[in-house]
Design a protein around this motif. Structure first.
Motif, PDB file in Angstrom:
ATOM      1  N   ASN A   1     -31.778  -7.055  22.007  1.00  0.00           N
ATOM      2  CA  ASN A   1     -30.724  -6.612  22.759  1.00  0.00           C
ATOM      3  C   ASN A   1     -31.146  -6.198  24.399  1.00  0.00           C
ATOM      4  N   LEU A   2     -30.490  -6.329  25.115  1.00  0.00           N
ATOM      5  CA  LEU A   2     -30.696  -6.486  26.752  1.00  0.00           C
ATOM      6  C   LEU A   2     -30.706  -4.967  27.357  1.00  0.00           C
ATOM      7  N   ARG A   3     -29.985  -4.238  26.483  1.00  0.00           N
ATOM      8  CA  ARG A   3     -29.567  -2.909  27.088  1.00  0.00           C
ATOM      9  C   ARG A   3     -30.711  -2.235  27.380  1.00  0.00           C
ATOM     10  N   ASN A   4     -31.023  -1.566  28.570  1.00  0.00           N
ATOM     11  CA  ASN A   4     -32.008  -0.554  28.778  1.00  0.00           C
ATOM     12  C   ASN A   4     -33.333  -1.282  28.825  1.00  0.00           C
ATOM     13  N   VAL A   5     -33.570  -2.552  28.664  1.00  0.00           N
ATOM     14  CA  VAL A   5     -34.916  -3.403  28.695  1.00  0.00           C
ATOM     15  C   VAL A   5     -35.235  -3.480  30.250  1.00  0.00           C
ATOM     16  N   PRO A   6     -36.380  -3.021  30.714  1.00  0.00           N
ATOM     17  CA  PRO A   6     -37.111  -3.201  32.111  1.00  0.00           C
ATOM     18  C   PRO A   6     -37.033  -4.465  32.321  1.00  0.00           C
ATOM     19  N   ASP A   7     -36.778  -4.848  33.688  1.00  0.00           N
ATOM     20  CA  ASP A   7     -36.788  -6.089  34.183  1.00  0.00           C
ATOM     21  C   ASP A   7     -37.954  -7.017  34.037  1.00  0.00           C
ATOM     22  N   ASP A   8     -39.110  -6.349  34.001  1.00  0.00           N
ATOM     23  CA  ASP A   8     -40.596  -7.066  33.759  1.00  0.00           C
ATOM     24  C   ASP A   8     -40.601  -7.546  32.482  1.00  0.00           C
ATOM     25  N   GLU A   9     -40.159  -6.670  31.488  1.00  0.00           N
ATOM     26  CA  GLU A   9     -40.225  -7.224  30.076  1.00  0.00           C
ATOM     27  C   GLU A   9     -38.979  -8.195  29.946  1.00  0.00           C
ATOM     28  N   ALA A  10     -38.209  -8.236  30.455  1.00  0.00           N
ATOM     29  CA  ALA A  10     -37.022  -9.224  30.192  1.00  0.00           C
ATOM     30  C   ALA A  10     -37.655 -10.578  30.809  1.00  0.00           C
ATOM     31  N   ASP A  11     -38.461 -10.548  31.857  1.00  0.00           N
ATOM     32  CA  ASP A  11     -38.980 -11.468  32.570  1.00  0.00           C
ATOM     33  C   ASP A  11     -40.088 -12.179  31.816  1.00  0.00           C
ATOM     34  N   ASP A  12     -40.902 -11.414  31.337  1.00  0.00           N
ATOM     35  CA  ASP A  12     -41.997 -11.776  30.462  1.00  0.00           C
ATOM     36  C   ASP A  12     -41.396 -12.325  29.082  1.00  0.00           C
TER      37      ASP A  12
ATOM     38  N   SER B   1     -23.332  -5.494  29.765  1.00  0.00           N
ATOM     39  CA  SER B   1     -22.064  -5.032  30.819  1.00  0.00           C
ATOM     40  C   SER B   1     -22.485  -4.096  31.630  1.00  0.00           C
ATOM     41  N   ARG B   2     -21.610  -3.528  32.510  1.00  0.00           N
ATOM     42  CA  ARG B   2     -22.082  -2.259  33.332  1.00  0.00           C
ATOM     43  C   ARG B   2     -21.765  -1.272  32.898  1.00  0.00           C
ATOM     44  N   TRP B   3     -20.717  -1.272  31.900  1.00  0.00           N
ATOM     45  CA  TRP B   3     -20.013  -0.031  31.184  1.00  0.00           C
ATOM     46  C   TRP B   3     -20.362   0.218  29.975  1.00  0.00           C
ATOM     47  N   GLY B   4     -21.540  -0.622  29.452  1.00  0.00           N
ATOM     48  CA  GLY B   4     -22.218  -0.557  28.118  1.00  0.00           C
ATOM     49  C   GLY B   4     -21.323  -1.019  27.032  1.00  0.00           C
ATOM     50  N   ILE B   5     -20.335  -1.879  27.162  1.00  0.00           N
ATOM     51  CA  ILE B   5     -19.410  -2.022  26.051  1.00  0.00           C
ATOM     52  C   ILE B   5     -20.214  -3.352  25.586  1.00  0.00           C
ATOM     53  N   SER B   6     -20.648  -4.271  26.087  1.00  0.00           N
ATOM     54  CA  SER B   6     -21.485  -5.493  25.416  1.00  0.00           C
ATOM     55  C   SER B   6     -22.873  -5.280  25.901  1.00  0.00           C
ATOM     56  N   MET B   7     -23.601  -5.583  24.652  1.00  0.00           N
ATOM     57  CA  MET B   7     -24.910  -5.232  24.599  1.00  0.00           C
ATOM     58  C   MET B   7     -25.912  -6.195  25.385  1.00  0.00           C
ATOM     59  N   GLY B   8     -25.367  -7.522  25.374  1.00  0.00           N
ATOM     60  CA  GLY B   8     -26.144  -8.571  26.105  1.00  0.00           C
ATOM     61  C   GLY B   8     -27.633  -8.971  25.379  1.00  0.00           C
TER      62      GLY B   8
END
Length: 118
Positions: free
Chosen positions: A7-18, A36-43
């Protein structure tokens, strides 16, 4: 069938880049959906193949264990230097800290006022 790896919700950018770099380094065929911006989809990070999912999950588990150890060391070092806790927050930004305390007190008083008057 797609496999959701993380899940990418609330994941810091550096962690996602790693994680992107880790998957690219090991030639994991993944795709990414943004939250999503409104928290509907988690990505998140996804793969299609079962074997690819198992390999990606093993890489991801190893990465997350290493990141946990690294973050724990950094937190422990900050604790030893006295850079955590309420006192540190007050010393670093006293006006913001006091404004937050006043706002909390105001909200609590407005919320509890009808019950206190009974």
């Amino acid at each position: 069938m797609p496999h959701h790896l993380m899940n990418l919700r609330n994941v810091p950018d550096d962690e996602a880049d790693d994680i992107r770099a880790l998957f690219e380094e090991h030639d994991v065929r993944y795709y990414e959906t943004p939250p999503s911006r409104w928290g509907i989809s988690m990505g998140g990070f996804w793969v299609h193949d079962d074997d690819e999912a198992a390999r990606a999950r093993a890489l991801l588990d190893d990465y997350q264990a290493r990141r946990l150890a690294q973050q724990r060391q950094e937190y422990d070092a900050r604790c030893e230097r006295g850079e955590t806790g309420l006192w540190h927050q007050f010393r670093s930004r006293p006006v913001t800290f006091l404004a937050a305390i006043i706002a909390i007190a105001a909200i609590l008083s407005l919320t509890l006022l009808p019950y206190i008057r009974l």
